[in-house]
Every structure is written in C-alpha cells, then in structure tokens.
Scaffold this active site. Structure first.
Site, short mmCIF file in Angstrom:
data_model
loop_
_atom_site.label_atom_id
_atom_site.label_comp_id
_atom_site.label_asym_id
_atom_site.label_seq_id
_atom_site.Cartn_x
_atom_site.Cartn_y
_atom_site.Cartn_z
N ASP A 11 -15.61 12.33 -2.70
CA ASP A 11 -15.10 11.02 -2.25
C ASP A 11 -15.93 10.53 -1.07
O ASP A 11 -17.10 10.91 -0.90
CB ASP A 11 -13.60 11.16 -1.93
CG ASP A 11 -12.84 9.87 -2.12
OD1 ASP A 11 -12.89 9.03 -1.20
OD2 ASP A 11 -12.19 9.68 -3.17
N ASP A 12 -15.32 9.74 -0.23
CA ASP A 12 -15.97 9.10 0.91
C ASP A 12 -16.69 10.14 1.80
O ASP A 12 -16.28 11.29 1.87
CB ASP A 12 -14.86 8.41 1.72
CG ASP A 12 -15.39 7.31 2.60
OD1 ASP A 12 -16.61 7.22 2.78
OD2 ASP A 12 -14.56 6.53 3.11
N ASP A 42 -2.60 5.47 -3.14
CA ASP A 42 -2.96 6.52 -2.18
C ASP A 42 -1.78 7.45 -1.94
O ASP A 42 -1.94 8.51 -1.33
CB ASP A 42 -3.39 5.90 -0.85
CG ASP A 42 -4.84 5.43 -0.89
OD1 ASP A 42 -5.56 5.82 -1.84
OD2 ASP A 42 -5.26 4.68 0.01
N ASP A 55 -14.46 1.87 -4.90
CA ASP A 55 -13.35 1.52 -4.01
C ASP A 55 -13.54 0.12 -3.42
O ASP A 55 -14.61 -0.48 -3.52
CB ASP A 55 -13.27 2.58 -2.90
CG ASP A 55 -11.84 2.79 -2.41
OD1 ASP A 55 -11.02 1.88 -2.56
OD2 ASP A 55 -11.58 3.87 -1.86
N TRP A 113 0.85 -1.19 0.00
CA TRP A 113 0.00 0.00 0.00
C TRP A 113 0.90 1.25 0.00
O TRP A 113 1.82 1.35 0.80
CB TRP A 113 -0.90 -0.01 1.25
CG TRP A 113 -1.73 1.23 1.35
CD1 TRP A 113 -2.78 1.57 0.56
CD2 TRP A 113 -1.59 2.28 2.30
NE1 TRP A 113 -3.30 2.78 0.95
CE2 TRP A 113 -2.59 3.24 2.02
CE3 TRP A 113 -0.70 2.52 3.36
CZ2 TRP A 113 -2.73 4.41 2.76
CZ3 TRP A 113 -0.85 3.69 4.09
CH2 TRP A 113 -1.86 4.61 3.79
N ASN A 135 -11.65 -1.51 0.08
CA ASN A 135 -10.60 -1.15 1.02
C ASN A 135 -10.16 -2.23 1.99
O ASN A 135 -9.67 -1.90 3.07
CB ASN A 135 -11.02 0.09 1.81
CG ASN A 135 -10.64 1.35 1.06
OD1 ASN A 135 -9.52 1.48 0.58
ND2 ASN A 135 -11.58 2.27 0.93
C1 GLA Z 1 -9.22 4.55 -0.08
C2 GLA Z 1 -8.92 5.26 -1.37
C3 GLA Z 1 -8.80 6.75 -1.11
C4 GLA Z 1 -10.09 7.24 -0.52
C5 GLA Z 1 -10.40 6.48 0.76
C6 GLA Z 1 -11.77 6.84 1.28
O1 GLA Z 1 -8.13 4.60 0.77
O2 GLA Z 1 -7.76 4.75 -1.98
O3 GLA Z 1 -8.52 7.43 -2.31
O4 GLA Z 1 -11.13 7.11 -1.44
O5 GLA Z 1 -10.37 5.08 0.55
O6 GLA Z 1 -12.10 6.19 2.43
#
Ligand code: GLA
Length: 707
Positions: free
Chosen positions: A345-346, A527, A457, A182, A459
């Site tokens: 985003d989130d 990221d 996404d 990561w 995760n």
């Molecule tokens: C992951 C994605 C990020 C972002 C976060 C949101 O880590 O890679 O770019 O979208 O989730 O929680």
C-alpha cells in the site's frame, strides 16, 4: 430484436414504442404536440393495446397547455415546473429550449437493441438524441442523452441530466437511498416520499461516501415481495438525483451530472454525451432488483468477471513504513496461508514518510527499497504470488518535486488559498499535459515492474475547483473534463497492461459507482474493517453492486471500531462476502492462528465461484435484529453457501430458521456434515435451523445438489 423493441404507428401516425425485457415493459410515445411522453414501466402486459390503457390512467400534471406531461426528457422554458433534464442559453440570450420529436432509429450496440429517439429545437437546431439500450435478460434499460449543436452558434448548457424516470400512480411511495460517511459507507435509508423534492447528490467532485448514485422506489416492498423500481448512474464525478412527488400523484426521479457550478459550452457541430443511467423494475422485491444489477455488471459493465484473487495488503500493518525487509517477512507468512496477490500500500514512493509529502512523485523510494522493487517482486514470485502496488494518481502533495515544478497543475483560483485536505491538492486532469504526465508515470511503472494489481486511491474531496488557463467560457467544464480525463488514463493503461487488476478506492468507499466500474475490477469498500460493521456495509453495497467487486480484508480487530472483540472466524467469514483479503499482522500471529487462517482461505477458494459469480440472497439483516445472514447460489445451481452472523452476545444460544431461496424445489440437496437429503422445496419452505452461541458467533453452511 424486433421482439424487444416494438413500434406501432398504425392508429395515430405517431410512434408508440414498447421496449420489452424478459419480464418488463417500458413504453413511450410521441403525443399530438410532438413531445415524447412516458407511458408505462412495469410487468409485461398481455396485449400491446393494454399499454394504451396505461396512458389514460396515468398521473397527470396540469402544466403544459394540453394538461398532460410525463416527458422522457423535459427541457426548461415553457410551463413546467419539475426538475428539467436540459436547461441552456442560446447565443442571443434566449433561455427557453423547445424540443420536438423529429425521428427515431432502431440499432444495436454490442448485440443489444437500442432505440434512438431524436428531438430537435426547431429554431436553433439543437438536437437531443435519447438512447434506450435494452438489456432483456436482466430486465434493465440503459438511458443516456447526446446533445448535438446543429446550429451555427455556441450554446451554453447549464443543466444536462441523463434521464427522467416517470412512475405509475401508486399510494405511499417510499424512497431507498444509500448514505453514510467515511468508515460507514452504504447505509440503507428508507423514507416515505413526501410531497416536494428530495435531492441526493455529491458536490465533492467524486462519487462520495455520503451518498451513492443508486435509488430504489417502492410502496412497501421487502427483499422478496412488492414492486420495486430502481436505478444507478454510471458516473464518478459530482452527480445529482432528484426524487419528486407532487400532489397530483406524479413521481419522477431524475439523475445525471450535477448542475452545481457546472456549464458546458457547446460550439456549432459539437456534442455532449451524458453518463448512462440504468433503470429496472422488479415485481418481487429488492432481492431480484439487486441480482439484476449484479448480473448486468458482470456481463456488461466490469472489465471482466473472472474470480478475484485473495490478496494481502500492507496498510494496517506497516502504514507508510514499508521496506524490503518487513514486506519480505510478511510475504512469506501470507504465501504459506494461501494468499495469491501481495500488495504494498502507501509509502513505497517519493519522500513518502507520512502523508505530508510524496504524492505526485511515482518513483521508488530508494531508502526503503535500495535496489528498487525487483528483489521483493522476485521474492513474491518465488513464493507463488503476484505483486501489486498502491497509487493515488490524481493527487499531489505541495511537498513533492512535481508540485515544485508545476504549481499550476492543480485545481486553483487566483487570489484564493489552495486548501489542503490530508495535506494534498487535486491535479487538474482536464489539462492534457497533466493527463499525459500521469499516464506516462503509471505506464512506466507498470512496464518496468511485473505488477499485476493496482489499488488506485483518491483521498480527498475537491475545493477551489478552478482552471484559470481554460479556454474562454470553458472553466466550469472542469467538473466533467476532470473525471473524463481520469477515465481516459484508465482506458489507456488497461489497453497497455491487460493483465493488471485495478481496484478503485477513495479513502474507502468514496468512489464506488458504475462509471469507474467499467475500468476497475473491484472496490475498496471502506476503511472500516470491523467485521460486524462490514455486514451492514455489505448489505447496502450489495443493493447496487455485485459482491465480487467488494474487497474486504481480515485485519486485527481494533483498527477502526475500538477493540470490538470479533473472533477470527467472524472476521474471515465476513471477509468472504465478496472478495477476500488479509491486512493483519500475520508475523505476530501464533501458529494456531496461522493454521486457522490457512483453513479459512482454503475454504474460501473452494466456495469463491459461488460467492463471486453466483446469485446473492440477503436473508437477514442486523438492521432488524441480532442476526445477519446471506446466501449465495452457484450459477450452475450445484452449490449454495449460507453465512450467518450473530451481532453480539444474546440471551443464551440464538436459534433461527433460515428460509433459503434460489434453489430448485424439485432437486435434492445435502447439507455438508449431515446425512439427510432434503428437497429444495423443503429448504425453502421449512428452512435450515441454526443455533449461534456466544459473542459474535458465526457459521457457514454449504449445501450441495445431489442429482
Ligand atoms: C486511504 C485508503 C487506505 C490506505 C490509505 C493510504 O485511506 O482507503 O486503504 O490505502 O489511504 O494512505
């Protein structure tokens, strides 16, 4: 078509197939025992009979009774000890598969020639159909296998790969792979292939940050010289490659669905299709190998190869704290700077105040957006931008309404903990009810709102991959059924919403592969948005994947690598290697910074076709020195763009001469800002002189054809 797949049966009454691409040939034959054997893979040879010489001189393995085995699709059971492509147990507990050649067909698929070779187990009626689709213009062969149970009882498949690739006898084979973790995905590894077996794999359920399903094999090739064989697997679940060299000199690479904890019950009449494993040969190094894959992806894999928009993403600025006001404020600045898509985003849904809650509840959080998303979407439209949203559909927080209603919808084993990673569990997309629910939630969202971009996404890696409700004997199919279920949702969403661009993300580059690429225009590659680290990640990424599929954002310099002082120019130019985005605190930028950003974005739009649709040449790498340089050539040849980056400060000005590539030696070119006209030959032989000075200095050079 005949010229691309040629068959000769004259001499031996046994087929001998020559699959031709523009520059290469891939040859296979049926031997006297009825086994399908590999013969040749490399540059095209003058005479068809030349390929027969290759049979005689190829490496041998003294295993099977005849002493020679280079099987295209080895099945386990008789005396052979390398990695099999197929291992199965029949209803009477027999665990040896026998595959005999029983016929072939030449067909087409999307106007491309396909050779289909049929192998059959004479006793149990199990069939294997080997598919070879020839991609002449990119010198590639796509392979996959379809296993058909032609018997009348179930067969348990325990190991079922897409292909075995055999290589000619050479000294000093080297293996290139992409490893990482990561925040540092796509690191190029290069080892001398030792005797034994190297395994590259993911057991995580998704493609993974740690290894990527691509390989290169060479004997000391560079970007521009030497033989290279390479391949990439179109699959986003747990996968496995083996690269094996034995003391006889035999080198084989296999790949496909990971056999770890996996079985598939094939009832009478059923079939199982493996993912596609595409392979190619380049006689002139890794540069052409990558360009073959890039061209192939644009033409045959990606849902479209239209230029990707410049987008803004909220994650590093507002994280979970998105609301109407703060997004509205930044949207105005983004639009002024030339951003085309505005992406939240989130944090916009459910009870998503942090990463402990909300995944699974795909409805707008009314605390943050009291009147829903439309007021913001309208505002974004008025500014001339399109609107986009982040989702993570395969995941669920135990603290969500969905989980409270359906605790059995996740991967789990009875009597075992459900281990949370990032406070989340994985929804079991092998289940039809789960798939339908998630499809409907997303379909409703895309129908209700004018959303043109979805960042999808994923995760966490999987654990406790159980499916207690599965039909008898089918619970281990979950590994494949889950990812097929995900593909299925994508397929249906794309059909209903053809104007939406999808981006595949898995905590950065944890799901980048040719399988998901069929459904997503682009990838969030990492990221880690540090522009200096990005140069290495782009280099590795571009070994396999087309630059236009790599989204990079310009962020504040300190988001990942701890305050590395990369200037704005460095961040923008590194971001332009592929698809450009912005994820910086624009409302805090000074008027000068905004004006600079605006200039870079406008320049990017000017060169975007060259960068996204053109050919990539990797000129220099910070793996070998302080300088990274990349060149792109527009598909028409009218323009070329060179990017150069100095990794850190150097002893005074750093001077280099970049020998360009991919130009027409006979044509005249002019470098922007210079009066002199130079021939392509001069630019490629004499090169372009550059001088970079200062910490993280960078430069862009535009070259235009004059005639
Ligand atoms: C992951 C994605 C990020 C972002 C976060 C949101 O880590 O890679 O770019 O979208 O989730 O929680």
């Amino acid at each position: 078509m005949e010229s691309f797949i040629q068959i000769s049966e004259k001499e031996t009454d046994r087929p001998f197939w020559i699959l031709r691409t523009e520059h290469t040939a891939y040859v296979l034959e049926v031997d006297a025992q009825g086994w399908v054997q590999h013969v040749y893979w490399g540059p095209r040879l003058l005479l068809d009979s030349d390929y027969r010489v290759a049979v005689a001189s190829g490496p041998r393995v003294w295993e099977r009774p005849t002493g020679i085995s280079r099987e295209e699709f080895p099945a386990w059971g008789d005396p052979k000890y390398g990695e099999p492509c197929l291992k199965a147990t029949f209803a009477d507990r027999t665990r040896a598969v026998v595959l005999q050649y029983t016929g072939y067909e030449i067909t087409t698929e999307d106007d491309l020639p396909v050779l289909l070779v049929r192998l059959t187990d004479p006793h149990y009626g199990l069939e294997v159909h080997l598919h070879y689709r020839v991609i002449p213009e990119f010198d590639l062969i796509e392979r996959k296998a379809i296993i058909v149970n032609g018997g009348d009882q179930s067969v348990m498949l325990e190991h079922i790969l897409s292909a075995a690739w055999n290589f000619p006898l050479r000294e000093g084979y080297r293996l290139k792979t992409l490893g990482g973790m990561w925040g540092s995905e796509f690191q190029i590894q290069d080892i001398e292939l030792p005797i034994g077996q190297q395994v590259m794999e993911s057991r995580r359920g998704h493609t993974s940050h740690h290894a990527n399903p691509w390989f290169g094999l060479d004997c000391g090739a560079t970007e521009t010289h030497g033989e290279v064989w390479f391949g990439a697997l179109a699959y986003s679940g747990s996968w496995k490659f083996t690269a094996e060299r034995n003391a006889y000199g035999r080198v084989v690479v296999t790949g496909g669905v990971n056999d770890f904890d996996f079985t598939w019950k094939l009832d009478a009449g059923e079939s199982f299709e493996t993912p596609v494993f595409v392979g190619g040969f380049s006689a002139a190094g890794y540069g052409p190998a990558s360009r073959s894959l890039h061209g192939y992806e644009r033409a045959y894999v990606l849902p479209n190869a239209k230029p990707r928009p410049v987008l803004y993403n909220s994650w590093y600025v507002t994280t979970f704290d998105v609301n109407f006001e703060n997004q509205r404020d930044v949207a105005a600045v983004a639009a002024e700077m030339g951003v085309e898509y505005f992406v939240i985003d989130d944090g916009w849904f459910g009870k998503r105040k942090n990463d402990y809650a909300g995944l699974g509840d795909w409805t707008v959080d009314r605390d943050k957006f009291p009147d829903g998303l439309n007021p913001l979407i309208d505002y974004v439209h008025d500014l001339g931008m399109q609107f986009g949203l982040w989702v993570e559909p395969e995941m669920i927080n135990p603290d969500s309404d969905l989980y409270r209603a359906h605790p059995d919808w996740v991967f789990y084993f009875p009597n075992r903990p459900r281990t949370e990673l990032r406070h989340q569990l994985v929804l079991n997309m092998a289940r039809e009810d789960v798939r339908e629910h998630i499809f409907k939630a997303l379909d409703d969202l895309l129908t209700e709102y004018d959303i043109r971009f979805v960042k999808w996404d994923h995760n966490r890696s999987y654990s406790e991959v159980g499916w207690p409700e599965a039909p008898e004997g089918r619970d281990r199919e979950i590994w494949v059924r889950h990812i097929r279920g995900v593909y299925d949702i994508f397929r249906k969403l794309r059909a209903n919403h053809p104007d939406v661009i999808f981006e595949s993300c898995a905590g950065g580059g944890g799901r980048v592969d040719l399988g998901i690429m069929r459904y997503t225009e682009q990838f969030w590659g990492s990221d880690n948005t540090d522009s200096s680290d990005n140069l290495l990640m782009f280099e590795g990424f571009s070994m396999a994947y087309a630059p236009l599929t790599k989204m990079s954002w310009v962020t504040e310099p300190d988001h990942f690598s701890g305050q590395r002082p990369t200037p704005l120019a460095h961040r923008f130019l590194a971001g332009m290697l592929g698809s450009l985005g912005v994820g910086a605190e624009l409302t805090k930028w000074t008027p000068e910074q905004r004006a600079e950003g605006q200039r870079w974005i406008s320049l990017y739009k000017d060169i975007r076709e060259t960068v996204q649709l053109g050919d990539l040449y990797r000129l220099r790498s910070t793996r070998n020195g302080p300088l990274a340089a990349f060149q792109f050539v527009h598909p028409t040849g009218q323009e070329s763009v060179v990017f150069a980056f100095l990794d850190l400060a150097h002893f005074g000005p750093y001077r280099a001469c970049l020998l360009l590539q991919g130009l027409d030696p006979q044509a005249r070119y002019r470098i922007d800002g210079q009066d002199t006209v130079m021939s392509g030959a001069a630019l490629m032989q004499g090169g372009v002189q550059i001088t970079l000075n200062g910490v993280f200095a960078s430069q862009i050079i535009r070259i235009r054809r004059e005639d």
